[in-house]
Motif scaffolding. Structure first.
Motif, PDB file in Angstrom:
ATOM      1  N   SER A 123       0.828  -1.208   0.000  1.00  0.00           N
ATOM      2  CA  SER A 123       0.000   0.000   0.000  1.00  0.00           C
ATOM      3  C   SER A 123       0.867   1.265   0.000  1.00  0.00           C
ATOM      4  CB  SER A 123      -0.974   0.013   1.178  1.00  0.00           C
ATOM      5  OG  SER A 123      -0.260   0.004   2.395  1.00  0.00           O
ATOM      6  N   ASP A 124       2.028   1.194   0.642  1.00  0.00           N
ATOM      7  CA  ASP A 124       2.953   2.335   0.616  1.00  0.00           C
ATOM      8  C   ASP A 124       3.479   2.556  -0.800  1.00  0.00           C
ATOM      9  OD1 ASP A 124       2.709   2.817   3.369  1.00  0.00           O
ATOM     10  OD2 ASP A 124       4.335   1.425   3.831  1.00  0.00           O
ATOM     11  N   LEU A 147       1.940   1.788  -3.492  1.00  0.00           N
ATOM     12  CA  LEU A 147       0.824   2.267  -4.316  1.00  0.00           C
ATOM     13  C   LEU A 147       0.589   3.771  -4.169  1.00  0.00           C
ATOM     14  CD1 LEU A 147      -1.630  -0.731  -3.938  1.00  0.00           C
ATOM     15  CD2 LEU A 147      -0.124  -0.186  -5.868  1.00  0.00           C
ATOM     16  N   GLU A 148       1.150   4.377  -3.132  1.00  0.00           N
ATOM     17  CA  GLU A 148       1.047   5.833  -2.964  1.00  0.00           C
ATOM     18  C   GLU A 148       2.104   6.584  -3.772  1.00  0.00           C
ATOM     19  OE1 GLU A 148       1.025   6.837   1.202  1.00  0.00           O
ATOM     20  OE2 GLU A 148      -0.557   5.379   1.624  1.00  0.00           O
ATOM     21  N   TRP A 149       3.138   5.871  -4.264  1.00  0.00           N
ATOM     22  CA  TRP A 149       4.194   6.491  -5.075  1.00  0.00           C
ATOM     23  C   TRP A 149       3.570   7.041  -6.357  1.00  0.00           C
ATOM     24  CZ3 TRP A 149       6.166   5.715  -9.986  1.00  0.00           C
ATOM     25  CH2 TRP A 149       7.401   6.312 -10.262  1.00  0.00           C
ATOM     26  N   GLN A 150       3.949   8.266  -6.686  1.00  0.00           N
ATOM     27  CA  GLN A 150       3.421   8.915  -7.888  1.00  0.00           C
ATOM     28  C   GLN A 150       4.576   9.290  -8.821  1.00  0.00           C
ATOM     29  OE1 GLN A 150       0.102   9.573  -8.716  1.00  0.00           O
ATOM     30  NE2 GLN A 150      -0.267   8.220  -6.977  1.00  0.00           N
ATOM     31  N   GLY A 182       2.097  -0.788 -10.334  1.00  0.00           N
ATOM     32  CA  GLY A 182       1.107  -0.259  -9.393  1.00  0.00           C
ATOM     33  C   GLY A 182      -0.313  -0.599  -9.812  1.00  0.00           C
ATOM     34  N   ARG A 207      -2.882  -3.118  -7.728  1.00  0.00           N
ATOM     35  CA  ARG A 207      -4.208  -2.683  -7.261  1.00  0.00           C
ATOM     36  C   ARG A 207      -5.281  -3.724  -7.575  1.00  0.00           C
ATOM     37  NH1 ARG A 207      -1.674   2.008  -8.657  1.00  0.00           N
ATOM     38  NH2 ARG A 207      -1.667   3.605  -7.044  1.00  0.00           N
TER      39      ARG A 207
END
Length: 166
Positions: A62-63, A65-68, A117, A121
């Protein structure tokens, strides 16, 4: 003639604009030959670090998945890099060939990480997420190293020469 040579020899070496700019770039940790800064690789290394945590702590997915994704300019604009405006300017003024190679590599890393990513998800099993994280690391780490080579002005021929001597 001798007195002129003595005077010329005693005067300090003039500083040319290119030398002054190179010194400014070096002081800011920007390669003056390429106009690129390795600080941008921190953006990708952060994603790799998060992926490396997934096998031991699957909840860390989940961490990741926050990467942009961030472009070079976006990264420096959002960073605390002390010479961020200079880094962006140097990138924009970089040799077109160097920049094209750099952009191709960073675009590839960004595409891999964003696709990973998206796939993560959709996955709900930790085992599948772990496998995907491990594979992503295998894909992205070599690209980070190649990109560092471009930033540092290392030609592929140099790498071949080093490997031949090993």
């Amino acid at each position: 003639m001798t007195s002129t040579a003595a005077i010329a020899g005693s005067s300090p070496r003039p500083t040319y604009p290119d030398e002054a700019r190179a010194a400014l770039l070096r002081a800011a940790n920007i390669n003056p030959r390429t106009g690129l800064a390795t600080d941008y690789l921190n953006h990708f290394n952060e994603a790799i670090m998060l992926l490396e945590m997934v096998p031991d702590l699957p909840e860390c997915a989940s961490d990741f998945l926050e990467w942009q994704p961030l472009s070079y300019a976006e990264h420096f604009t959002a960073s605390n890099f002390r010479a961020r405006d200079l880094a962006i300017e140097a990138y924009q003024m970089a040799d077109a060939g160097i920049r094209a190679e750099f952009d191709q590599l960073t675009d590839s890393m960004t595409k891999i990480l964003t696709e990973v990513g998206s796939a993560m998800r959709q996955l709900h099993q930790d085992k599948s997420r772990v496998a995907l994280a491990e594979q992503a690391i295998v894909w992205v780490k070599p690209l980070v190293m190649q990109t560092a080579g471009v930033i540092n002005g290392a030609a592929e021929a140099d790498v071949d020469g080093i490997m031949a001597g090993a």
